[in-house]
Design a protein around this motif. Structure first.
Motif: not given
Length: 225
Positions: A2-7, A54-61, A80-82, A85-91
């Protein structure tokens, strides 16, 4: 994998990090609560630059959903929602109190099975947002608002040693005299967020974008004694 952006912009100190398989690989923080909004997007861009991710490489936010600062929660959740939505990744959303408790468990582990952890987020006057967890992060008292007085947590303290921490613990420390109460300075650790959000990811525990919103716990209806 998993590659996750945590906010996390819910409390006084904000964090943004990239984590791989639950381990933080890059993290940036901001300690000025009034600047969380301007910090967040710039920090994400900086993370992309220094990590080569790259943000496109993320698996989730993932984002801390509250309770916490109204403005901070809105900033984090909307960003996070934006992105999702833009990347079509799960929240992934996770409670601020749970993350704060997990940070305390990592920093100050108890050997005593009956010892408990009580994160406190300052609200107003003698009000706080709080919950109580055991050392396995299992819920002893569910999250909610509490108006503090000298009798707060009386039953729990009579049977357990409790570590109190977080921004709301300062006001509680000023009136608490129980021998089973102890206090530490604890803030949210990026690593604590990443471990929890990775576990949620592996269990496909995602939040629907259309139903995701900050957990304000705004209304105070009861006093816990």
């Amino acid at each position: 994998m998993s590659l996750i952006l945590n906010i996390d912009t819910a409390t006084e100190k904000a964090h943004v990090s990239f984590a791989k398989d639950g381990l933080v690989i890059h993290s940036l923080s901001n300690e000025s609560q009034k600047e969380h909004a301007s910090f967040l997007q710039a920090a994400i861009r900086e993370l992309i630059k220094i990590s080569g991710t790259r943000l496109a490489d993320l698996d989730a936010v993932a984002v801390t959903s509250g309770p916490g600062s109204y403005t901070g929660l809105r900033v984090g959740m909307s960003s996070a929602k934006g992105l999702c939505y833009a990347l079509k990744k799960p929240l992934i959303t996770i409670g601020t109190l749970e993350v704060l408790a997990n940070s305390a468990i990592e920093l100050f582990p108890f050997e005593n099975d009956r010892a408990l952890y009580c994160p406190m987020i300052d609200a107003r006057r003698m009000e706080i947002f709080t919950a109580i967890y055991n050392r396995n992060l299992e819920i002893f008292m569910k999250a909610g608002p509490v108006i503090l007085d000298e009798f707060s947590f009386k039953q729990a303290l009579s049977e357990n040693k409790i570590l109190f921490f977080g921004s709301g613990s300062v006001k509680w420390r000023s009136i608490c005299r129980h021998e089973n109460a102890c206090f530490k300075n604890v803030s949210i650790l990026p690593q604590s967020i990443s471990k929890l959000t990775n576990a949620l990811y592996l269990n496909n525990h995602f939040t629907e974008l259309s139903y995701s919103e900050p957990l304000y716990l705004k209304e105070f209806q009861t006093v816990v004694g």
